[in-house]
Write a protein that holds these residues in place. Sequence first.
Motif, PDB file in Angstrom:
ATOM      1  N   TYR A 169       0.855  -1.198   0.000  1.00  0.00           N
ATOM      2  CA  TYR A 169       0.000   0.000   0.000  1.00  0.00           C
ATOM      3  C   TYR A 169       0.886   1.242   0.000  1.00  0.00           C
ATOM      4  O   TYR A 169       1.736   1.413   0.872  1.00  0.00           O
ATOM      5  N   ILE A 170       0.672   2.131  -1.002  1.00  0.00           N
ATOM      6  CA  ILE A 170       1.452   3.362  -1.113  1.00  0.00           C
ATOM      7  C   ILE A 170       0.497   4.535  -0.887  1.00  0.00           C
ATOM      8  O   ILE A 170      -0.336   4.852  -1.757  1.00  0.00           O
ATOM      9  N   PRO A 171       0.552   5.198   0.270  1.00  0.00           N
ATOM     10  CA  PRO A 171      -0.355   6.333   0.542  1.00  0.00           C
ATOM     11  C   PRO A 171      -0.116   7.497  -0.420  1.00  0.00           C
ATOM     12  O   PRO A 171       0.955   7.625  -1.009  1.00  0.00           O
ATOM     13  N   ASP A 200       0.344  10.564   0.197  1.00  0.00           N
ATOM     14  CA  ASP A 200       1.295  11.569   0.650  1.00  0.00           C
ATOM     15  C   ASP A 200       2.726  11.021   0.789  1.00  0.00           C
ATOM     16  O   ASP A 200       3.609  11.708   1.303  1.00  0.00           O
ATOM     17  N   ASP A 201       2.945   9.804   0.330  1.00  0.00           N
ATOM     18  CA  ASP A 201       4.305   9.228   0.375  1.00  0.00           C
ATOM     19  C   ASP A 201       5.088   9.695  -0.848  1.00  0.00           C
ATOM     20  O   ASP A 201       4.545   9.764  -1.962  1.00  0.00           O
ATOM     21  N   PRO A 202       6.407  10.031  -0.709  1.00  0.00           N
ATOM     22  CA  PRO A 202       7.198  10.488  -1.869  1.00  0.00           C
ATOM     23  C   PRO A 202       7.212   9.479  -3.031  1.00  0.00           C
ATOM     24  O   PRO A 202       7.290   9.875  -4.192  1.00  0.00           O
ATOM     25  N   LEU A 203       7.120   8.199  -2.709  1.00  0.00           N
ATOM     26  CA  LEU A 203       7.141   7.177  -3.765  1.00  0.00           C
ATOM     27  C   LEU A 203       5.898   7.274  -4.645  1.00  0.00           C
ATOM     28  O   LEU A 203       5.950   6.917  -5.834  1.00  0.00           O
ATOM     29  N   ASN A 204       4.792   7.774  -4.066  1.00  0.00           N
ATOM     30  CA  ASN A 204       3.545   7.895  -4.810  1.00  0.00           C
ATOM     31  C   ASN A 204       3.738   8.788  -6.037  1.00  0.00           C
ATOM     32  O   ASN A 204       3.233   8.492  -7.127  1.00  0.00           O
ATOM     33  N   GLU A 205       4.495   9.845  -5.858  1.00  0.00           N
ATOM     34  CA  GLU A 205       4.741  10.774  -6.962  1.00  0.00           C
ATOM     35  C   GLU A 205       5.619  10.128  -8.035  1.00  0.00           C
ATOM     36  O   GLU A 205       5.441  10.375  -9.233  1.00  0.00           O
ATOM     37  N   GLU A 206       6.570   9.283  -7.617  1.00  0.00           N
ATOM     38  CA  GLU A 206       7.436   8.589  -8.582  1.00  0.00           C
ATOM     39  C   GLU A 206       6.642   7.591  -9.422  1.00  0.00           C
ATOM     40  O   GLU A 206       6.944   7.377 -10.609  1.00  0.00           O
ATOM     41  N   ILE A 207       5.618   7.016  -8.802  1.00  0.00           N
ATOM     42  CA  ILE A 207       4.810   6.037  -9.522  1.00  0.00           C
ATOM     43  C   ILE A 207       4.000   6.722 -10.615  1.00  0.00           C
ATOM     44  O   ILE A 207       3.851   6.206 -11.720  1.00  0.00           O
ATOM     45  N   PRO A 260      -8.220   8.979  -2.953  1.00  0.00           N
ATOM     46  CA  PRO A 260      -8.304   8.630  -4.385  1.00  0.00           C
ATOM     47  C   PRO A 260      -6.947   8.429  -5.054  1.00  0.00           C
ATOM     48  O   PRO A 260      -6.871   7.717  -6.067  1.00  0.00           O
ATOM     49  N   ASN A 261      -5.895   9.018  -4.491  1.00  0.00           N
ATOM     50  CA  ASN A 261      -4.556   8.872  -5.094  1.00  0.00           C
ATOM     51  C   ASN A 261      -3.697   7.808  -4.407  1.00  0.00           C
ATOM     52  O   ASN A 261      -2.497   7.696  -4.701  1.00  0.00           O
ATOM     53  N   ASP A 262      -4.309   7.039  -3.500  1.00  0.00           N
ATOM     54  CA  ASP A 262      -3.575   5.919  -2.895  1.00  0.00           C
ATOM     55  C   ASP A 262      -3.403   4.789  -3.928  1.00  0.00           C
ATOM     56  O   ASP A 262      -4.150   4.693  -4.905  1.00  0.00           O
ATOM     57  N   TYR A 263      -2.373   3.911  -3.702  1.00  0.00           N
ATOM     58  CA  TYR A 263      -2.141   2.756  -4.569  1.00  0.00           C
ATOM     59  C   TYR A 263      -2.111   1.490  -3.722  1.00  0.00           C
ATOM     60  O   TYR A 263      -1.562   1.476  -2.628  1.00  0.00           O
ATOM     61  N   SER A 309      -3.108  -4.108  -9.684  1.00  0.00           N
ATOM     62  CA  SER A 309      -3.130  -2.749  -9.134  1.00  0.00           C
ATOM     63  C   SER A 309      -4.587  -2.297  -9.043  1.00  0.00           C
ATOM     64  O   SER A 309      -5.298  -2.300 -10.063  1.00  0.00           O
ATOM     65  N   VAL A 310      -5.032  -1.957  -7.824  1.00  0.00           N
ATOM     66  CA  VAL A 310      -6.438  -1.554  -7.621  1.00  0.00           C
ATOM     67  C   VAL A 310      -6.496  -0.222  -6.868  1.00  0.00           C
ATOM     68  O   VAL A 310      -5.559   0.154  -6.148  1.00  0.00           O
TER      69      VAL A 310
END
Length: 573
Positions: A121-123, A125-132, A149-152, A169-170
């Motif tokens: 789970y990638i929240p 607000d995590d920096p990795l979320n932006e890289e994805i 809505p922007n969680d992974y 991926s959901v």
Amino acid sequence: MVSEKELQDKLEQTKMKLERCEELLRLRTRQLFFLMKVSQQIAHATSLKKQLKIIAQGIIDARLFRRAIISIFGRNWKRKNVGYAGIKSERIKEIKKNKPLPSEIWEKILTKNYQVSESYYIPHDDPLNEEIGGIAADTSEEEFDGWHPNDYLFVPLHSHTGRIIGIISVDDPFDGNKPTPHSDTLLLLELFAREAAELIERNQLLKKLCNQRAYLRKLINSSADIIVTTNERGRIRIFNPAAQEIFGYNLSEIRGRSVLNLYADPDQAHRVMKKMRKSHGHIKNEEVEIITKSGEKFPISLSASILYDEHHREIGTVGVSRDLRPIKELEQAKRLSTISKIAITLSHYTRTHLMAQVAVLYNLLIHTENIQDKKLKNHFYNGIHKSVQRAIQIGKIMETFQNPPENIEEEKYIEGLEMFALLMREDIILEDLEIVEIPPVNILVVDDEKDIREGVAQFLNSFLFEYDMEVDTAENGEDAIQKINSKHYDLVLTDLKMGEKSGLDVYKCAKDKHSDTEVIVMTAFHYLCEDTRHRLLGQQLRDLKRENVFIVDKPFDFIALLKRIAGLFRDRM
């Protein structure tokens, strides 16, 4: 004391909770049974693309998540196929334009820092979320309870060896909740992911197996080698077209029959099986004799293995064989060719040696004229004359070796050995030595054998000495051509087989230089052979015969040669 009203309220609350639990249980049960039906659809799907579409749509239709993407990967996270559900077509086009996530990003995602149960789970607000990166959400934060809505959420698909073969991926869960290790939605999704991964891998393996079976069938059917398999009772199962052609049986005739029917000697089949068991279930290039449907017997080269099950019990055999008849015929041809070359070599050198000896004998024969004692003279003359005759007779036998007739008879030599029954030819009659006059002519004798060259020249010199003339000699074709180009010769007596320049080359040079030059060719070459050098000599011999060149076989009658020379130049006498 609890009042009756308070007790009534608590009971009402408990009833409402139970109803919610029952409703949730019914929902999860419906979801579970629905996903089981989806699994059946996946199992019957005919392609990977259809499987992925069914999996993604199943997640949506089971009301687990609103959007789903399932990707299958090869080596180094290279995406092989993708399935989408719950995503608008323009969004799918946008996803396809974007480059797949590199392996470095996946390595960051699949760490313990982001692991929830078996998923990651990638929240938002995590920096990795932006890289994805990814695609923009179609929902707002207010629609969810804990989920953004922007969680992974990524659910790996594992093979039976534990290797990740894909990722689900959901996003946008129907219950609106953020995933936790014990959330029903996540547990159901992971359960479905495990089942889907197993079905995908099984179908891929089945597809590979079908392809391999088709390839194996094609390989067996197109093989030029004999391929036969048997079951545990030695009954024939596979009998490929090459086997059918060689043995003469069609598949319906031989399938199910004992493999012993293919052996000329059934005991040999038992010996082969015994040898395989002693050799860890394998034999290689074993020569065995087989029998065809028509009763013909011939050898084959057999390589075979015993087939075992997982408990090391014998369940059959597989054998690959090759017809040895062409190889045997080739080996026989090679042996015959070798024997032929030995015979040719011995014959050639024997005839050449006999020619040198005949030259010596004829020169001795001339000197017998100087013996005063008539009895002694006749003794030497007859002895030399008989030796020359025997040498020429042996030469004729050598000629028979070079080109043996098909119906040549054989006779016993010693126990276990036979020889050709060749008789000395009694029809060989030599010319008697008499005074033969030859005119003064310039003669060149060409031969690469010194004893022959000098012996013939010495013999001819005996008849030219009164003219104070001497026969010239050349040790090979090149030497002869040089001498012909510098001197006019009335007669060239040349060998055929020499070095770079043959007797044919000497003949052509002599005729080109002086067309009235007579040429006589001496040869020990009288055999047919398929190698290039001998074919060339044979052609040269035929070319000389077409030019009506006089050709004498070594060893030959020197007196007959002398009379031939006298006849050629009779007009000069």
